[in-house]
Design an enzyme around this catalytic site. Structure first.
Site, PDB file in Angstrom:
ATOM      1  N   TYR A  15      39.872  38.312  30.307  1.00 37.69           N
ATOM      2  CA  TYR A  15      39.001  39.323  29.683  1.00 37.69           C
ATOM      3  C   TYR A  15      39.299  39.433  28.177  1.00 37.69           C
ATOM      4  O   TYR A  15      38.603  40.148  27.463  1.00 37.69           O
ATOM      5  CB  TYR A  15      39.185  40.726  30.297  1.00 37.69           C
ATOM      6  N   HIS A  62      44.359  35.445  39.667  1.00 36.82           N
ATOM      7  CA  HIS A  62      42.974  35.921  39.538  1.00 36.82           C
ATOM      8  C   HIS A  62      42.041  35.350  40.620  1.00 36.82           C
ATOM      9  O   HIS A  62      41.241  36.076  41.197  1.00 36.82           O
ATOM     10  CB  HIS A  62      42.453  35.554  38.140  1.00 36.82           C
TER      11      HIS A  62
HETATM   12  N1  LIG Z   1      39.117  40.126  40.131  1.00 37.34           N
HETATM   13  C1  LIG Z   1      37.925  39.713  39.771  1.00 37.34           C
HETATM   14  O1  LIG Z   1      37.563  38.550  39.976  1.00 37.34           O
HETATM   15  C2  LIG Z   1      36.980  40.685  39.110  1.00 37.34           C
HETATM   16  C3  LIG Z   1      35.620  40.353  38.969  1.00 37.34           C
HETATM   17  C4  LIG Z   1      34.786  41.321  38.376  1.00 37.34           C
HETATM   18  C5  LIG Z   1      35.300  42.539  37.947  1.00 37.34           C
HETATM   19  N2  LIG Z   1      36.647  42.814  38.088  1.00 37.34           N
HETATM   20  C6  LIG Z   1      37.229  44.115  37.664  1.00 37.34           C
HETATM   21  O2  LIG Z   1      36.501  45.161  38.298  1.00 37.34           O
HETATM   22  C7  LIG Z   1      36.048  46.066  37.295  1.00 37.34           C
HETATM   23  C8  LIG Z   1      34.759  46.756  37.720  1.00 37.34           C
HETATM   24  O3  LIG Z   1      33.723  45.833  37.975  1.00 37.34           O
HETATM   25  P1  LIG Z   1      32.464  45.646  37.002  1.00 37.34           P
HETATM   26  O4  LIG Z   1      32.839  45.974  35.614  1.00 37.34           O
HETATM   27  O5  LIG Z   1      31.950  44.285  37.297  1.00 37.34           O
HETATM   28  O6  LIG Z   1      31.360  46.646  37.573  1.00 37.34           O
HETATM   29  P2  LIG Z   1      31.277  48.164  38.075  1.00 37.34           P
HETATM   30  O7  LIG Z   1      32.510  48.898  37.806  1.00 37.34           O
HETATM   31  O8  LIG Z   1      30.762  48.085  39.490  1.00 37.34           O
HETATM   32  O9  LIG Z   1      30.065  48.722  37.174  1.00 37.34           O
HETATM   33  C9  LIG Z   1      30.212  48.896  35.797  1.00 37.34           C
HETATM   34  C10 LIG Z   1      28.842  49.275  35.215  1.00 37.34           C
HETATM   35  O10 LIG Z   1      28.422  50.535  35.757  1.00 37.34           O
HETATM   36  C11 LIG Z   1      28.202  51.476  34.695  1.00 37.34           C
HETATM   37  N3  LIG Z   1      28.712  52.779  35.148  1.00 37.34           N
HETATM   38  C12 LIG Z   1      29.991  53.106  35.418  1.00 37.34           C
HETATM   39  N4  LIG Z   1      30.095  54.372  35.850  1.00 37.34           N
HETATM   40  C13 LIG Z   1      28.841  54.870  35.843  1.00 37.34           C
HETATM   41  C14 LIG Z   1      28.308  56.141  36.182  1.00 37.34           C
HETATM   42  N5  LIG Z   1      29.080  57.131  36.619  1.00 37.34           N
HETATM   43  N6  LIG Z   1      26.943  56.312  36.051  1.00 37.34           N
HETATM   44  C15 LIG Z   1      26.157  55.298  35.627  1.00 37.34           C
HETATM   45  N7  LIG Z   1      26.616  54.071  35.297  1.00 37.34           N
HETATM   46  C16 LIG Z   1      27.958  53.864  35.405  1.00 37.34           C
HETATM   47  C17 LIG Z   1      28.965  50.941  33.507  1.00 37.34           C
HETATM   48  O11 LIG Z   1      28.343  51.305  32.306  1.00 37.34           O
HETATM   49  P3  LIG Z   1      29.094  52.166  31.160  1.00 37.34           P
HETATM   50  O12 LIG Z   1      30.341  51.415  30.777  1.00 37.34           O
HETATM   51  O13 LIG Z   1      28.074  52.232  30.067  1.00 37.34           O
HETATM   52  O14 LIG Z   1      29.389  53.522  31.767  1.00 37.34           O
HETATM   53  C18 LIG Z   1      28.869  49.421  33.721  1.00 37.34           C
HETATM   54  O15 LIG Z   1      27.639  48.936  33.225  1.00 37.34           O
HETATM   55  C19 LIG Z   1      35.888  45.179  36.056  1.00 37.34           C
HETATM   56  O16 LIG Z   1      35.743  45.931  34.878  1.00 37.34           O
HETATM   57  C20 LIG Z   1      37.153  44.364  36.159  1.00 37.34           C
HETATM   58  O17 LIG Z   1      38.255  45.151  35.700  1.00 37.34           O
HETATM   59  C21 LIG Z   1      37.482  41.898  38.671  1.00 37.34           C
END
Ligand SMILES: NC(=O)c1ccc[n+]([C@@H]2O[C@H](COP(=O)([O-])OP(=O)(O)OC[C@H]3O[C@@H](n4cnc5c(N)ncnc54)[C@H](OP(=O)(O)O)[C@@H]3O)[C@@H](O)[C@H]2O)c1
Length: 275
Positions: A47, A105
């Site tokens: 990241y 990862h």
């Molecule tokens: N291990 C892996 O392979 C892997 C893969 C993908 C992700 N990850 C980890 O998992 C974390 C979360 O997954 P993600 O970032 O893919 O998606 P997520 O957490 O499911 O969704 C994030 C999105 O939702 C929005 N959001 C968050 N809270 C909200 C709320 N209360 N109301 C409306 N919109 C909201 C955010 O926008 P705003 O920021 O504008 O609020 C952002 O656009 C990542 O950041 C990363 O740390 C790990």
């Protein structure tokens, strides 16, 4: 609400995702989250924000000992020596004394060096570079192989998990072995799932938002979700879901939204290779 692993490692009910939180804006967002009470931060070498997260922790008005910083080893550095150097680099980038949780990862089973990578994490823990070690995107066959070959069981496995892809079997598998399940993309990036009528109905019954309903569903299943938000208000909204208690029936109705092709992208860990 907390979750505990087979070795006693205890983590909070909800953590902060940080994918795309980078630079000065990212530092501000992570500092906001720490000020709101988040104590678990997700990050990864890939990241390119270990520096952002580390700086936020160093600048924030919180006791370092109360914060758990996570990072992850990229697939291109699974070879033992390269993995150890990468973990050292991760620690240097954070500017912290050590990283609290370090994960492999992706297993990258086609390349097939994930056991070597796991051995490097075990060595890094022994050297004090990292405190706890786990994996991400590992299927049961990968978990069994690393434990059989090293005798060390990960404390957690971070997997794709949201109502369209509830991973019922894998969550049960982890639970039986005391492996904490962390959910990535736990709110499916805030898209279609938020508009599901069943989610809206349960949200209305509890007087909470649809996203809080989905996060409470994770918590009720003993899963630790890592919602990412750059916005302080949404960060607080998400963290507050840790205190919402859904009924078993409500949990089952949300789980029933699951479908076999529910992954957000075509990232099946049996074949997917991440570098
Ligand atoms: N291990 C892996 O392979 C892997 C893969 C993908 C992700 N990850 C980890 O998992 C974390 C979360 O997954 P993600 O970032 O893919 O998606 P997520 O957490 O499911 O969704 C994030 C999105 O939702 C929005 N959001 C968050 N809270 C909200 C709320 N209360 N109301 C409306 N919109 C909201 C955010 O926008 P705003 O920021 O504008 O609020 C952002 O656009 C990542 O950041 C990363 O740390 C790990």
């Amino acid at each position: 609400m907390t979750v505990t692993a087979h070795d006693g490692t205890t983590l909070p009910g909800i953590g902060l995702g940080t994918y795309r939180l980078n630079g000065a804006d990212g530092v501000r967002a992570v500092r906001d989250a720490l000020a709101s009470g988040y104590t678990l931060l997700d990050s990864a070498f890939n990241y390119e924000n270990e520096g952002t997260v580390g700086r936020a922790v160093r600048e924030a008005d919180v006791d370092r000992a109360t914060v758990l910083v996570t990072s992850k080893l990229p697939g291109r550095h699974h070879a033992y020596d390269a993995a150890l150097r990468t973990i050292e680099e991760s620690v240097y980038r954070t500017g912290l004394d050590a990283i609290d949780l370090y994960l492999v990862h992706w297993p990258n089973p086609v390349t097939g060096r994930y056991v070597e990578a796991w051995r490097a994490l075990v060595a890094a823990r022994e050297a004090g570079l990292v405190r706890h070690i786990g994996v991400s995107n590992f299927l049961p066959e990968h978990l069994e192989r690393i434990e059989a070959e090293t005798g060390v069981r990960p404390v957690l496995n971070q997997i794709e998990l949201h109502p369209y892809f509830p991973q019922v079997d894998q969550v049960a598998y982890h639970r039986e072995r005391g492996i904490i399940t962390e959910a990535w993309s736990p709110i499916a990036r805030g898209n279609d799932v938020v508009g599901e009528p069943v989610v809206a109905e349960i949200a209305a019954a509890h007087g909470i938002s649809p996203i809080q309903t989905i996060l409470a569903w994770h918590v009720a299943r003993g899963v630790l979700p890592l919602p990412k938000s750059a916005d302080p208000g949404r960060q607080r909204e998400n963290l507050a879901a840790a205190d919402v208690v859904l009924t078993a029936d409500e949990v089952d109705r949300i789980t029933a939204l699951g479908r076999p092709d529910g992954r957000m992208k075509n990232q099946d860990p049996a074949v997917y290779e991440e570098f």
